[in-house]
Write an enzyme that holds these catalytic residues in place. Structure first.
Site, mmCIF file in Angstrom:
data_model
loop_
_atom_site.group_PDB
_atom_site.id
_atom_site.type_symbol
_atom_site.label_atom_id
_atom_site.label_comp_id
_atom_site.label_asym_id
_atom_site.label_seq_id
_atom_site.Cartn_x
_atom_site.Cartn_y
_atom_site.Cartn_z
ATOM 1 N N HIS A 129 25.798 40.960 46.046
ATOM 2 C CA HIS A 129 26.153 40.214 44.635
ATOM 3 C C HIS A 129 24.898 39.306 44.379
ATOM 4 O O HIS A 129 24.487 38.372 45.314
ATOM 5 C CB HIS A 129 27.383 39.596 44.400
ATOM 6 C CG HIS A 129 27.820 39.303 43.148
ATOM 7 N ND1 HIS A 129 27.563 37.971 42.751
ATOM 8 C CD2 HIS A 129 28.774 39.798 42.186
ATOM 9 C CE1 HIS A 129 28.036 37.734 41.244
ATOM 10 N NE2 HIS A 129 28.927 38.819 41.304
ATOM 11 N N ASP A 206 30.057 36.156 52.687
ATOM 12 C CA ASP A 206 30.506 36.365 50.968
ATOM 13 C C ASP A 206 32.032 37.019 51.232
ATOM 14 O O ASP A 206 31.667 38.247 51.130
ATOM 15 C CB ASP A 206 29.641 36.698 50.227
ATOM 16 C CG ASP A 206 30.090 36.685 48.734
ATOM 17 O OD1 ASP A 206 31.247 36.781 48.507
ATOM 18 O OD2 ASP A 206 29.234 37.121 47.843
ATOM 19 N N GLN A 209 34.965 39.573 48.112
ATOM 20 C CA GLN A 209 35.707 40.813 47.643
ATOM 21 C C GLN A 209 36.560 41.196 48.911
ATOM 22 O O GLN A 209 37.146 42.352 48.874
ATOM 23 C CB GLN A 209 34.785 42.033 47.246
ATOM 24 C CG GLN A 209 34.112 41.902 46.219
ATOM 25 C CD GLN A 209 35.206 41.956 44.839
ATOM 26 O OE1 GLN A 209 36.093 42.451 44.760
ATOM 27 N NE2 GLN A 209 34.259 41.574 43.744
ATOM 28 N N LYS A 232 39.983 35.720 42.260
ATOM 29 C CA LYS A 232 40.089 37.040 42.669
ATOM 30 C C LYS A 232 41.075 37.444 43.739
ATOM 31 O O LYS A 232 41.599 38.528 44.034
ATOM 32 C CB LYS A 232 38.827 37.465 43.340
ATOM 33 C CG LYS A 232 37.612 37.768 42.445
ATOM 34 C CD LYS A 232 36.207 38.307 43.206
ATOM 35 C CE LYS A 232 34.983 37.774 42.498
ATOM 36 N NZ LYS A 232 34.875 38.548 41.150
ATOM 37 N N CYS A 370 26.385 42.561 38.463
ATOM 38 C CA CYS A 370 25.882 41.387 39.163
ATOM 39 C C CYS A 370 25.179 41.941 40.535
ATOM 40 O O CYS A 370 25.306 41.080 41.509
ATOM 41 C CB CYS A 370 26.630 40.246 39.352
ATOM 42 S SG CYS A 370 27.068 39.586 37.783
HETATM 43 N N1 7TS Z 1 30.326 37.539 45.698
HETATM 44 C C1 7TS Z 1 30.827 38.971 45.382
HETATM 45 C C2 7TS Z 1 30.737 39.753 46.365
HETATM 46 C C3 7TS Z 1 31.562 39.018 44.290
HETATM 47 O O1 7TS Z 1 32.259 40.261 43.791
HETATM 48 C C4 7TS Z 1 31.562 37.955 43.012
HETATM 49 C C5 7TS Z 1 31.945 38.404 41.966
HETATM 50 C C6 7TS Z 1 30.848 36.705 43.467
HETATM 51 C C7 7TS Z 1 30.280 36.576 44.646
HETATM 52 C C8 7TS Z 1 31.000 35.900 42.546
HETATM 53 O O2 7TS Z 1 32.104 35.304 42.471
HETATM 54 P P1 7TS Z 1 32.399 33.908 41.340
HETATM 55 O O3 7TS Z 1 33.893 33.558 41.688
HETATM 56 O O4 7TS Z 1 31.779 32.686 41.834
HETATM 57 O O5 7TS Z 1 32.062 34.510 39.998
HETATM 58 N N2 7TS Z 1 32.114 39.743 41.503
HETATM 59 C C9 7TS Z 1 32.339 39.991 40.107
HETATM 60 C C10 7TS Z 1 32.586 41.391 39.982
HETATM 61 O O6 7TS Z 1 32.357 42.312 41.077
HETATM 62 N N3 7TS Z 1 32.833 41.905 38.768
HETATM 63 O O7 7TS Z 1 32.897 40.401 37.928
HETATM 64 C C11 7TS Z 1 32.739 39.489 38.988
#
Ligand code: 7TS
Length: 412
Positions: A129, A206, A209, A232, A370
């Site tokens: 990501h 990370d 997910q 999430k 992303c």
């Molecule tokens: N890393 C991964 C693997 C992610 O899927 C996401 C967000 C992030 C980092 C960033 O997370 P945040 O909570 O700091 O924004 N992924 C997604 C997605 O797949 N669709 O919208 C956000």
């Protein structure tokens, strides 16, 4: 047409814990298939937030009065819940951040800036990501270090031999997604950690997910840094977690300066607080932390193994159904996958698909997720992506399939 469904592993009654799912969208029952972007909230999380503001609210770590002391206790109780949830040895190894993004930036700007210099390398993968790419690029600009990228094959599986060859004496950090958000691939994180540790290189995972979909045990993994986002894992937005081994966190310089992160301040010299407070400058997202604790307790009550098994059944059912449609190509067909199914439909742009899905009450995501390097690998500008949460059922998958068929009729 009725389709025989596999045995549901999670009772339908859990779905009723999520009030938002009772709504209609464009007069159709809402089918929420975008939990990878953000998961919906169970009533217990909503109640914990409103309850805290109604009867428990005060700033923490400073009040001499009961309300503040109780709020501090609730906040630190949530830290312990996080410790349980990911199997950390000590609560002080858990730092509250705004989310995964901030957690990774924190490591880049503290560990990274103090440990890396010109010619050093940070090893990531092609399926990251943007949150696990850009903070390292910024760090490279600041330090003269270099970003090195491990490749994947056309199923979206990391090429582990290639990855192993990229680890060398210049590698100062390995940073990899536990589960890819665009492909659903579960990476071989144990092997990656063993490879890196064989050369004394710390590993950041990370877990944005992964944490919503499977049991996590940071001690069993022996991972050095682990990050995930509250929103999430069915918790509030604006809150996330950085786990770091105590010895690493203690050696790292602070991230931001301000209240709570100090022991004493004079104009000549400031002494920093102990971990985790050293990394939590300013009034934190107190309600967010408490809501996150409620979400994790809710998940523990269900059992992450059960959630993983339920979602695996949904994923295999969805994969089977999509494979039956000749015009559909699944993007990301690794053997080990979780929660996510990205796809393309011949002759229909993913954004047009998204619009038709919306009219049918089905919420999916269409875009680059992303993860633009992933799109580049597969030679597509975007994909449509359905992703599962514990509240999804086999009827949701049937709706996904019906809506794809509807879109193909509209565009034929
Ligand atoms: N890393 C991964 C693997 C992610 O899927 C996401 C967000 C992030 C980092 C960033 O997370 P945040 O909570 O700091 O924004 N992924 C997604 C997605 O797949 N669709 O919208 C956000």
């Amino acid at each position: 047409m009725t389709t025989p469904h596999p045995q549901a592993l999670i009772s339908e009654s859990l779905r009723a814990d999520f009030p938002i799912l009772e709504q209609k969208m464009h007069d159709k029952p809402l089918v929420y298939l975008d939990s990878a972007a953000s998961a919906q909230k169970p009533q217990v999380v909503i109640d914990s937030l409103s309850g805290f503001y109604e009867t428990g609210y005060a700033n923490i770590h400073r009040g001499v009065y009961k309300l503040s002391q109780d709020a501090t206790e609730a906040f630190e109780h949530a830290r312990n819940t996080v410790r349980d949830f990911i199997g950390a040895a000590e609560a002080r190894e858990l730092i509250f951040t705004r989310g995964t993004t901030e957690a990774i930036n924190l490591v880049a700007q503290t560990y990274g800036r103090s440990a890396l210099g010109p010619g050093d390398e940070i090893l990531i993968t092609e399926m990251e990501h943007h949150s696990n790419i850009v903070p390292w690029q910024i760090l490279c600009e600041q330090t003269g270090a270099k970003l090195v990228v491990g490749l994947m094959d056309d199923t979206g599986t990391l090429l582990l031999e290639n990855f192993a060859e990229l680890i060398n004496a210049r590698t100062k950090l390995v940073a990899v997604s536990h589960v890819s958000n665009a492909l659903g691939t579960i990476n071989p994180v144990r092997e990656i950690i063993e490879l890196a540790h064989a050369q004394n290189i710390p590993v950041l995972l990370d877990g944005a997910q992964a944490a919503p979909h499977m049991p996590i045990d940071v001690q069993a993994l022996d991972v050095d840094f682990y990050t995930f986002s509250g929103h999430k894992v069915y918790g509030p937005t604006g809150i996330g977690v950085l786990y770091g081994k105590a010895a690493l966190l203690e050696a790292m310089p602070p991230y931001q300066g301000g209240g709570d992160m100090i022991l004493s301040v004079t104009f000549e010299k400031t002494e920093y607080n102990e971990i985790p407070h050293k990394f939590e400058a300013g009034t934190p997202n107190i309600a967010g932390v408490i809501g996150l604790g409620a979400a994790l307790e809710y998940l523990q009550g269900i059992g992450m193994d059960r959630i993983a098994a339920h979602e695996a059944a949904l994923l295999s059912y969805a994969t089977e159904k999509l494979e039956e449609i000749p015009q559909v190509t699944i993007i990301g067909t690794a053997k080990e996958k979780a929660g996510v199914i990205s796809f393309a439909v011949e002759g229909i742009h993913p954004h047009d698909l998204g619009t038709i899905f919306d009219m049918d009450g089905v919420a999916i995501r269409a875009g680059h997720h992303c993860a633009q390097p992933v799109m580049e690998h597969f030679g597509v500008p975007a994909t449509a992506r359905a992703s599962f949460g514990l509240y999804n059922n086999f009827e949701d998958v049937d709706m996904l399939v019906q809506t794809i068929q509807h879109a193909m009729e509209v565009f034929s």
